[in-house]
Design an enzyme around this catalytic site. Structure first.
Site, short mmCIF file in Angstrom:
data_model
loop_
_atom_site.label_atom_id
_atom_site.label_comp_id
_atom_site.label_asym_id
_atom_site.label_seq_id
_atom_site.Cartn_x
_atom_site.Cartn_y
_atom_site.Cartn_z
N HIS A 8 35.90 -45.53 -2.34
CA HIS A 8 34.56 -46.11 -2.51
C HIS A 8 33.96 -45.71 -3.85
O HIS A 8 34.30 -44.67 -4.44
CB HIS A 8 33.64 -45.67 -1.37
CG HIS A 8 33.40 -44.19 -1.32
ND1 HIS A 8 32.50 -43.55 -2.15
CD2 HIS A 8 33.95 -43.22 -0.56
CE1 HIS A 8 32.50 -42.26 -1.89
NE2 HIS A 8 33.37 -42.03 -0.94
N ARG A 59 29.46 -46.39 2.73
CA ARG A 59 29.84 -46.37 1.32
C ARG A 59 31.21 -47.02 1.10
O ARG A 59 31.42 -47.67 0.08
CB ARG A 59 29.80 -44.95 0.76
CG ARG A 59 30.67 -43.93 1.46
CD ARG A 59 30.29 -42.53 0.98
NE ARG A 59 31.14 -41.45 1.47
CZ ARG A 59 30.98 -40.81 2.61
NH1 ARG A 59 30.00 -41.17 3.43
NH2 ARG A 59 31.77 -39.80 2.95
#
Length: 247
Positions: A8, A59
């Protein structure tokens, strides 16, 4: 066969240099830009996928969503699984890594961050951060949810998932993208590249840059490479490596 992994983009807690673990924090503006760049480079190099996997943490989910939007592939199937979550950092979650290094020493923080089998201090059962209290895990066997994890225990949940869920898709010729976290991806890297516990301690995975593996029929690695700007790969890798230093 190709497998693409992507960590991420920078999160709000990455930006603040905090231990994050299973805390469900948002991407920072920089993190959203990193995800945008990842999607654009994948599209520019004509990558395509058949199925995507990610964790239950926003995320990673939002990184994948942005990547697919930039690729014009938002219609692809996406499977979310808690077994791709970041390593659970227990009671360290929310602490500043640099300040923790100043208090306990860089060596102790390195052990907590990068050792293979050392567990950080666990959460108390009564702690409101206990994942067994969270709605997002309401359908998960609570006995399987950790209060702390080492990299070894992270490997112990990620690799069985990989072999039972992702590998059959890869062997069937499906093009697989996994968007996850620094330590869940380190578990996969360790497995794919047959790294020892000592070797994996030195591996730092940069945020928001696709890592491409070419695999043979036996899943042995034929090649690996990050795709994107070489300077960005180096800078983000170094940033990850330096998080636990006093400064």
């Amino acid at each position: 066969m190709k497998l693409v992994l992507i960590r991420h983009g920078e999160s709000e807690w990455n930006k603040l240099n905090l231990f994050t673990g299973w805390t469900d924090v948002e991407l920072s503006e920089k993190g959203r830009q990193e995800a945008t760049e990842a999607g654009e480079v994948l599209k520019a190099q004509s990558y395509d996928f058949d199925i995507c996997y990610t964790s239950l943490l926003k995320r990673a989910i939002n990184t994948l969503n942005i990547v697919l939007e930039r690729m014009d592939r938002e219609w692809l199937p996406v499977v979310k699984d808690w077994k791709l979550n970041e390593r659970h950092y227990g009671a360290l979650q929310g602490l500043n890594k640099r300040e923790t290094a100043e208090k306990y020493g860089e060596e102790q923080v390195l052990v907590w961050r990068r050792s293979y089998n050392v567990l950080p201090p666990p959460l108390e059962e009564s702690d409101p951060r206990n994942p067994r209290k969270a709605e997002m895990y309401r359908d998960v066997d609570h006995g399987a949810l950790p209060l702390t994890e080492s990299l070894k225990t992270t490997v112990d949940r990620v690799i069985p998932w990989f072999n039972t869920v992702a590998v059959p898709q890869i062997r069937a010729g499906k093009r697989v993208l996994i968007a996850a976290h620094g330590n869940s991806l380190r578990a996969l890297v360790m497995y794919l590249e047959t790294f020892s516990p000592e070797e994996i301690m030195q591996v730092n995975i940069p945020t928001g840059i696709p890592l491409v593996y070419e695999l043979d029929d036996g899943l042995a690695v034929l090649s690996k490479n990050y795709i994107g700007d070489e300077k960005a790969v180096s800078a983000r890798t170094n940033a990850v490596a330096n998080q636990g230093k006093k400064g």
